[in-house]
Write a protein that holds these residues in place. Structure first.
Motif, PDB file in Angstrom:
ATOM      1  N   ILE A  88       7.899   0.810  -5.420  1.00  0.00           N
ATOM      2  CA  ILE A  88       7.066   1.067  -4.242  1.00  0.00           C
ATOM      3  C   ILE A  88       6.417  -0.238  -3.804  1.00  0.00           C
ATOM      4  O   ILE A  88       5.560  -0.792  -4.498  1.00  0.00           O
ATOM      5  CB  ILE A  88       5.979   2.126  -4.527  1.00  0.00           C
ATOM      6  N   ASN A  89       6.850  -0.733  -2.658  1.00  0.00           N
ATOM      7  CA  ASN A  89       6.279  -1.951  -2.094  1.00  0.00           C
ATOM      8  C   ASN A  89       5.062  -1.557  -1.270  1.00  0.00           C
ATOM      9  O   ASN A  89       5.182  -0.933  -0.208  1.00  0.00           O
ATOM     10  CB  ASN A  89       7.322  -2.661  -1.225  1.00  0.00           C
ATOM     11  N   ASP A  90       3.885  -1.920  -1.757  1.00  0.00           N
ATOM     12  CA  ASP A  90       2.644  -1.431  -1.153  1.00  0.00           C
ATOM     13  C   ASP A  90       2.114  -2.389  -0.085  1.00  0.00           C
ATOM     14  O   ASP A  90       1.089  -3.045  -0.263  1.00  0.00           O
ATOM     15  CB  ASP A  90       1.598  -1.211  -2.247  1.00  0.00           C
ATOM     16  N   GLY A  91       2.830  -2.468   1.030  1.00  0.00           N
ATOM     17  CA  GLY A  91       2.361  -3.258   2.173  1.00  0.00           C
ATOM     18  C   GLY A  91       2.320  -4.748   1.920  1.00  0.00           C
ATOM     19  O   GLY A  91       1.420  -5.441   2.422  1.00  0.00           O
ATOM     20  N   SER A  92       3.273  -5.284   1.168  1.00  0.00           N
ATOM     21  CA  SER A  92       3.301  -6.728   0.903  1.00  0.00           C
ATOM     22  C   SER A  92       3.445  -7.521   2.195  1.00  0.00           C
ATOM     23  O   SER A  92       4.130  -7.098   3.129  1.00  0.00           O
ATOM     24  CB  SER A  92       4.472  -7.068  -0.034  1.00  0.00           C
ATOM     25  N   THR A  93       2.808  -8.686   2.237  1.00  0.00           N
ATOM     26  CA  THR A  93       2.889  -9.560   3.418  1.00  0.00           C
ATOM     27  C   THR A  93       3.705 -10.819   3.131  1.00  0.00           C
ATOM     28  O   THR A  93       3.790 -11.700   3.979  1.00  0.00           O
ATOM     29  CB  THR A  93       1.469  -9.964   3.880  1.00  0.00           C
ATOM     30  N   ARG A 137      20.639   3.265  -8.849  1.00  0.00           N
ATOM     31  CA  ARG A 137      19.499   3.734  -9.632  1.00  0.00           C
ATOM     32  C   ARG A 137      18.165   3.395  -8.970  1.00  0.00           C
ATOM     33  O   ARG A 137      17.134   3.963  -9.316  1.00  0.00           O
ATOM     34  CB  ARG A 137      19.551   3.125 -11.042  1.00  0.00           C
ATOM     35  N   ILE A 138      18.181   2.482  -8.018  1.00  0.00           N
ATOM     36  CA  ILE A 138      16.948   2.083  -7.344  1.00  0.00           C
ATOM     37  C   ILE A 138      16.586   3.088  -6.251  1.00  0.00           C
ATOM     38  O   ILE A 138      17.395   3.413  -5.377  1.00  0.00           O
ATOM     39  CB  ILE A 138      17.079   0.674  -6.727  1.00  0.00           C
ATOM     40  N   LYS A 139      15.373   3.588  -6.320  1.00  0.00           N
ATOM     41  CA  LYS A 139      14.802   4.421  -5.248  1.00  0.00           C
ATOM     42  C   LYS A 139      13.659   3.594  -4.661  1.00  0.00           C
ATOM     43  O   LYS A 139      12.620   3.407  -5.313  1.00  0.00           O
ATOM     44  CB  LYS A 139      14.277   5.748  -5.802  1.00  0.00           C
ATOM     45  N   TYR A 140      13.862   3.107  -3.453  1.00  0.00           N
ATOM     46  CA  TYR A 140      12.911   2.158  -2.873  1.00  0.00           C
ATOM     47  C   TYR A 140      12.051   2.811  -1.800  1.00  0.00           C
ATOM     48  O   TYR A 140      12.550   3.456  -0.884  1.00  0.00           O
ATOM     49  CB  TYR A 140      13.667   0.966  -2.283  1.00  0.00           C
ATOM     50  N   VAL A 141      10.740   2.641  -1.931  1.00  0.00           N
ATOM     51  CA  VAL A 141       9.776   3.137  -0.946  1.00  0.00           C
ATOM     52  C   VAL A 141       8.997   1.941  -0.427  1.00  0.00           C
ATOM     53  O   VAL A 141       8.425   1.179  -1.211  1.00  0.00           O
ATOM     54  CB  VAL A 141       8.806   4.171  -1.562  1.00  0.00           C
ATOM     55  N   ASN A 142       8.964   1.770   0.885  1.00  0.00           N
ATOM     56  CA  ASN A 142       8.276   0.626   1.490  1.00  0.00           C
ATOM     57  C   ASN A 142       7.077   1.120   2.293  1.00  0.00           C
ATOM     58  O   ASN A 142       7.219   1.616   3.408  1.00  0.00           O
ATOM     59  CB  ASN A 142       9.247  -0.149   2.396  1.00  0.00           C
ATOM     60  N   ASN A 143       5.873   1.010   1.712  1.00  0.00           N
ATOM     61  CA  ASN A 143       4.657   1.400   2.427  1.00  0.00           C
ATOM     62  C   ASN A 143       4.326   0.340   3.474  1.00  0.00           C
ATOM     63  O   ASN A 143       4.157  -0.835   3.133  1.00  0.00           O
ATOM     64  CB  ASN A 143       3.469   1.529   1.458  1.00  0.00           C
ATOM     65  N   GLU A 144       4.237   0.736   4.711  1.00  0.00           N
ATOM     66  CA  GLU A 144       3.936  -0.240   5.769  1.00  0.00           C
ATOM     67  C   GLU A 144       2.525  -0.790   5.631  1.00  0.00           C
ATOM     68  O   GLU A 144       2.275  -1.965   5.917  1.00  0.00           O
ATOM     69  CB  GLU A 144       4.123   0.409   7.146  1.00  0.00           C
ATOM     70  N   LEU A 145       1.583   0.065   5.198  1.00  0.00           N
ATOM     71  CA  LEU A 145       0.199  -0.363   5.004  1.00  0.00           C
ATOM     72  C   LEU A 145      -0.145  -0.325   3.522  1.00  0.00           C
ATOM     73  O   LEU A 145       0.365   0.513   2.773  1.00  0.00           O
ATOM     74  CB  LEU A 145      -0.762   0.534   5.784  1.00  0.00           C
ATOM     75  N   ASN A 146      -1.017  -1.202   3.090  1.00  0.00           N
ATOM     76  CA  ASN A 146      -1.434  -1.257   1.699  1.00  0.00           C
ATOM     77  C   ASN A 146      -2.340  -0.080   1.355  1.00  0.00           C
ATOM     78  O   ASN A 146      -3.381   0.120   1.965  1.00  0.00           O
ATOM     79  CB  ASN A 146      -2.158  -2.585   1.426  1.00  0.00           C
ATOM     80  N   LYS A 147      -1.942   0.703   0.360  1.00  0.00           N
ATOM     81  CA  LYS A 147      -2.702   1.878  -0.055  1.00  0.00           C
ATOM     82  C   LYS A 147      -3.585   1.594  -1.272  1.00  0.00           C
ATOM     83  O   LYS A 147      -4.455   2.388  -1.600  1.00  0.00           O
ATOM     84  CB  LYS A 147      -1.753   3.036  -0.394  1.00  0.00           C
ATOM     85  N   GLY A 148      -3.324   0.495  -1.956  1.00  0.00           N
ATOM     86  CA  GLY A 148      -4.067   0.189  -3.174  1.00  0.00           C
ATOM     87  C   GLY A 148      -3.320   0.690  -4.399  1.00  0.00           C
ATOM     88  O   GLY A 148      -2.492   1.595  -4.323  1.00  0.00           O
ATOM     89  N   ILE A 149      -3.643   0.110  -5.545  1.00  0.00           N
ATOM     90  CA  ILE A 149      -2.881   0.370  -6.757  1.00  0.00           C
ATOM     91  C   ILE A 149      -2.966   1.820  -7.226  1.00  0.00           C
ATOM     92  O   ILE A 149      -1.961   2.416  -7.632  1.00  0.00           O
ATOM     93  CB  ILE A 149      -3.328  -0.591  -7.897  1.00  0.00           C
ATOM     94  N   VAL A 150      -4.143   2.438  -7.161  1.00  0.00           N
ATOM     95  CA  VAL A 150      -4.294   3.806  -7.663  1.00  0.00           C
ATOM     96  C   VAL A 150      -3.483   4.785  -6.817  1.00  0.00           C
ATOM     97  O   VAL A 150      -2.726   5.615  -7.345  1.00  0.00           O
ATOM     98  CB  VAL A 150      -5.772   4.221  -7.713  1.00  0.00           C
ATOM     99  N   ASN A 151      -3.619   4.698  -5.485  1.00  0.00           N
ATOM    100  CA  ASN A 151      -2.868   5.588  -4.598  1.00  0.00           C
ATOM    101  C   ASN A 151      -1.364   5.369  -4.735  1.00  0.00           C
ATOM    102  O   ASN A 151      -0.575   6.319  -4.687  1.00  0.00           O
ATOM    103  CB  ASN A 151      -3.294   5.379  -3.145  1.00  0.00           C
TER     104      ASN A 151
END
Length: 356
Positions: A68-73, A87-101
Motif C-alpha cells: 500500500i503506497n500511502d500517498g508518496s511524493t 503475487r503482488i496486490k498493489y494499492v495506491n492511495n492518492e492522499l496520505n492516510k497515515g501509518i495507522v489507517n
C-alpha cells in the motif's frame, strides 16, 4: 465368509472416504492464500526495491504481497509499478492516510490465514516466511511470532544485533517495560490481528499496544533466528515523531500496569516509563526501587506474570538503572534491595547480571 467380506468392504469404504476427504481438504488448503505480507510505503524510493525483492525471493511461495503506497511524493509508485508478479496486490492511495489507517486498510484487504508485516526499508531473509509459518502451524495456540534481527544503516552496513526474548513467559514480562517485538519481523494469526487492529490513539507506538493486547491474551514467541535486516536511518518514524511516540508508550504502560494495580497514578506511570527512557528524568533510586518492589508484591497476589521471570527482569532493570546513575555504592545497594530474597540470592546469577 459373507460377513467377513462385508466387514472388509465397509472398512475399505471408510478408508477410501477418509483418503478422499483428506485429499480434497488438502487441495482446498493448497488453493488458499496462507500468508499476506503487508507492507505500507511512504516516500521509500531509496530502499523499496530491495524490500520487495527480498519478499518475492522467499523460499515459501504461497503468499500474497499487499503493498500500500500511502500517498508518496517521491518515485516509490514508479518503482513498485515496475514489478510484474501475480503475487503482488498493489494499492495506491492518492492522499496520505497515515501509518495507522494504512495498516488497518491492509488488515481489511488481506486474504491470508497469517499476516506478516514488512517495512519498505527493511530486507527479509530468504527463509523468513517459511520458518514463521511453520512455527505458527505447528503451534496453533500461538497467535503472534516475531524474530531477532540485524540492524543496518542507510548503506546496508551491519550496526548490531537486535535481540528479543523467545518464550511466552519471558516476552510477557519484557513487554511490561518495552516492546518485546520488532514490528517488521512479526507474523500473526490474521483473525486475531484483525480483532484487535491498530489504534490511532497509540500513534507511533501502535504496534506496542497491539502486541501488548495479544501478549496478555495468547501465547506468543520470538524465533531465535535473525530473519530480518532492520534498517535504522534519519527518516525512521522513531526519530521524527518522538513526543507522540512517548505519549503512546505511556498509555500502553498504563494498560499493562492495570493488570497489577486497580489504579495507576501518574507518578508511578512516569517512574515506570523512566526505566525504558531514563534520559531527562530525575527520580531517585529509592523511588525506582520502591516501584519495582510494588510490582513484585502485586504480582505475588494476582499471578499475572511468572514470578521467577518477573523477579529476574526487575533485578536486571534495577541494576541497569543504578549503573546509569552516579551511585557510589552500586553493588551494595543492588544486593541489599528488597528485590532479592535469601533463597533467591545466587552468585552466578548476580555476576551474570553485572556483566551483561
Amino acid at each position: 465368509m459373507q460377513k467377513s467380506l462385508s466387514s472388509f468392504t465397509r472398512l475399505l469404504t471408510l478408508k477410501l472416504s477418509y483418503f478422499y476427504g483428506t485429499y480434497t481438504q488438502y487441495m482446498i488448503d493448497k488453493q488458499k492464500i496462507l500468508i499476506t505480507v503487508l507492507m505500507p510505503v511512504f516516500n521509500s524510493e531509496l530502499f523499496v526495491k530491495q524490500a520487495i525483492e527480498s519478499i518475492l525471493n522467499q523460499s515459501h511461495q504461497n503468499f500474497e504481497f499487499l503493498i500500500i503506497n500511502d500517498g508518496s511524493t517521491d518515485h516509490s509508485h514508479a518503482i513498485i509499478s515496475s514489478f510484474s508478479d501475480s503475487r503482488i496486490k498493489y494499492v495506491n492511495n492518492e492522499l496520505n492516510k497515515g501509518i495507522v489507517n494504512t495498516l488497518n486498510q491492509g488488515l481489511t484487504l488481506s486474504m491470508g490465514h497469517y499476516i506478516a508485516r514488512m517495512d519498505a526499508d527493511d530486507i527479509a531473509m530468504p527463509d523468513r516466511l517459511s520458518k514463521q509459518a511453520a512455527f505458527l502451524y505447528a503451534n496453533p495456540s500461538y497467535k503472534l511470532c516475531g524474530s531477532r534481527a540485524v540492524a543496518i544503516d542507510a548503506n546496508g552496513k551491519e550496526i548490531n544485533n537486535l535481540n528479543r526474548p523467545e518464550h511466552s513467559a519471558e516476552i510477557k514480562v519484557f513487554n511490561l517495560f518495552r516492546n518485546a517485538f520488532l514490528h517488521p519481523t512479526i507474523m500473526a494469526d490474521a483473525e486475531v490481528l484483525k480483532k484487535f487492529a491498530y489504534s490511532e490513539d497509540f500513534k507511533y507506538a501502535e504496534d506496542y499496544f497491539l502486541f501488548s493486547q495479544i501478549t496478555m491474551a495468547y501465547p506468543v514467541a520470538n524465533l531465535n533466528e535473525r530473519l530480518l535486516h532492520y534498517r535504522i536511518h534519519e527518516e525512521s518514524i522513531t526519530s521524527k515523531k518522538r513526543e507522540e511516540m512517548v505519549q503512546s508508550e505511556l498509555k500502553t504502560t498504563a494498560y499493562l500496569l492495570s493488570f497489577l494495580f486497580d489504579k495507576v497514578d501518574e507518578q508511578s506511570l512516569l517512574i515506570h516509563h523512566s526505566i525504558l527512557r531514563p534520559e531527562g528524568t530525575d527520580f531517585s533510586s529509592q523511588e525506582v526501587e520502591a516501584h519495582l518492589i510494588n510490582i513484585l508484591k502485586a504480582n505475588r497476589e494476582r499471578q499475572v506474570f511468572d514470578q521467577k521471570v518477573l523477579r529476574k527482569q526487575l533485578q536486571k532493570d534495577w541494576f541497569n538503572y543504578l549503573l546509569k546513575s552516579d551511585n557510589k555504592s552500586l553493588l551494595n545497594k543492588f544486593l541489599k534491595s528488597g528485590l532479592f530474597t535469601v533463597s533467591n540470592l545466587n552468585l552466578k546469577q548476580i555476576v551474570k547480571l553485572l556483566l551483561k
